[in-house]
Design a protein around this motif. Structure first.
Motif, PDB file in Angstrom:
ATOM      1  N   THR A  66       0.549 -30.270 -80.371  1.00 65.80           N
ATOM      2  CA  THR A  66       1.761 -29.118 -79.980  1.00 65.80           C
ATOM      3  C   THR A  66       1.369 -28.405 -78.461  1.00 65.80           C
ATOM      4  OG1 THR A  66       1.649 -28.540 -82.220  1.00 65.80           O
ATOM      5  CG2 THR A  66       2.444 -27.095 -80.697  1.00 65.80           C
ATOM      6  N   ALA A  67       0.248 -28.323 -78.181  1.00 65.69           N
ATOM      7  CA  ALA A  67      -0.026 -27.800 -76.760  1.00 65.69           C
ATOM      8  C   ALA A  67       0.349 -28.862 -75.941  1.00 65.69           C
ATOM      9  CB  ALA A  67      -1.525 -27.750 -76.499  1.00 65.69           C
ATOM     10  N   GLY A  68       0.264 -30.290 -76.017  1.00 64.01           N
ATOM     11  CA  GLY A  68       0.747 -31.519 -75.210  1.00 64.01           C
ATOM     12  C   GLY A  68       2.319 -31.268 -75.135  1.00 64.01           C
ATOM     13  N   VAL A  70       4.299 -28.672 -75.557  1.00 69.20           N
ATOM     14  CA  VAL A  70       4.793 -27.416 -74.880  1.00 69.20           C
ATOM     15  C   VAL A  70       4.351 -27.706 -73.407  1.00 69.20           C
ATOM     16  CG1 VAL A  70       4.167 -24.965 -74.440  1.00 69.20           C
ATOM     17  CG2 VAL A  70       4.132 -25.677 -76.822  1.00 69.20           C
ATOM     18  N   TYR A  71       3.099 -28.232 -73.018  1.00 70.78           N
ATOM     19  CA  TYR A  71       3.080 -28.471 -71.562  1.00 70.78           C
ATOM     20  C   TYR A  71       4.028 -29.290 -71.202  1.00 70.78           C
ATOM     21  CZ  TYR A  71       0.913 -30.583 -67.506  1.00 70.78           C
ATOM     22  OH  TYR A  71       0.775 -31.245 -66.121  1.00 70.78           O
ATOM     23  N   GLU A  72       4.345 -30.359 -71.649  1.00 70.76           N
ATOM     24  CA  GLU A  72       5.301 -31.437 -71.427  1.00 70.76           C
ATOM     25  C   GLU A  72       6.806 -30.602 -71.064  1.00 70.76           C
ATOM     26  OE1 GLU A  72       6.451 -34.969 -69.729  1.00 70.76           O
ATOM     27  OE2 GLU A  72       4.585 -34.526 -70.298  1.00 70.76           O
ATOM     28  N   PHE A  74       7.519 -27.582 -70.561  1.00 67.99           N
ATOM     29  CA  PHE A  74       7.436 -26.853 -69.146  1.00 67.99           C
ATOM     30  C   PHE A  74       7.344 -27.578 -67.998  1.00 67.99           C
ATOM     31  CE2 PHE A  74       6.646 -23.645 -72.110  1.00 67.99           C
ATOM     32  CZ  PHE A  74       7.424 -22.534 -71.846  1.00 67.99           C
ATOM     33  N   LYS A  75       6.692 -28.852 -68.009  1.00 67.82           N
ATOM     34  CA  LYS A  75       6.669 -29.510 -66.872  1.00 67.82           C
ATOM     35  C   LYS A  75       8.036 -30.276 -66.612  1.00 67.82           C
ATOM     36  CE  LYS A  75       4.446 -33.917 -65.243  1.00 67.82           C
ATOM     37  NZ  LYS A  75       5.329 -35.015 -65.395  1.00 67.82           N
ATOM     38  N   ASP A  78      10.156 -27.549 -65.053  1.00 69.15           N
ATOM     39  CA  ASP A  78       9.457 -27.307 -63.541  1.00 69.15           C
ATOM     40  C   ASP A  78      10.052 -28.244 -62.749  1.00 69.15           C
ATOM     41  OD1 ASP A  78       8.052 -25.656 -61.439  1.00 69.15           O
ATOM     42  OD2 ASP A  78       6.550 -27.390 -61.567  1.00 69.15           O
TER      43      ASP A  78
END
Length: 175
Positions: A66-68, A70-72, A74-75, A78
């Motif tokens: 899940t963290a991966g 979320v990170y992807e 927002f990446k 960006d």
């Protein structure tokens, strides 16, 4: 899907191309996921202690996954923001160059107008400051010269009532 949707928004690809790319990405993800599940299930079935370890690690793996994601997410946003910023900066530079080109053209036209006005002033001074001979013959000579100057500048009787196509101007001088 988000990456392709943002590419459509930026005008890089069409909606149809985005659908095809999203379908390709989905197939790739499904294939990797299917292979992973098959291998994990096979290994877990073949070796029960690994199955117990995987069951214990499942919550941690879910959080990491899940963290991966979320990170992807927002990446991707960006990257989109940076791409749009670069696009607008280049657009601004293009607009500045276009405005500079327009300004240069206006300056050129202004210089041409100034040169024309200076030339017109010189011609006006030449016409105005001609000597005036006495009598009717002098006046007629000055009129003929004025008409000749006006015609050399491209004026016709259609431009001015003072330029008649009259035989009066062609009368021979009195002796």
């Amino acid at each position: 899907m988000l990456t392709n949707a943002l590419r459509v928004v930026r005008g890089e690809i069409s909606a149809q191309e985005a659908a095809i790319e999203t379908l390709k990405d989905t197939v790739k993800g499904g294939t990797v996921g299917g292979v992973t599940v098959f291998v994990t299930t096979t290994v877990a079935a073949a070796c029960p202690p690994i199955a117990i370890a995987l069951t214990a690690a499942a919550p941690v793996l879910a959080v990491v996954g899940t963290a991966g994601m979320v990170y992807e997410f927002f990446k991707i946003l960006d990257d989109h923001k940076k791409t749009v910023k670069i696009y607008y900066e280049s657009l601004t530079q293009q607009e500045l160059e276009r405005l500079q080109s327009i300004e240069n053209e206006l300056i050129y036209e202004h210089q041409k107008n100034l040169e024309f006005l200076a030339q017109a002033e010189a011609i006006n001074q030449e016409i105005t400051n001609r000597p005036i001979a006495p009598g009717i013959e002098g006046a007629m000579q000055r009129l003929r010269e004025s008409v000749a100057i006006a015609k050399s500048l491209g004026l016709t009787s259609a431009d001015s009532k003072l330029l008649p196509d009259s035989q009066l101007l062609c009368l021979p001088p009195h002796s």
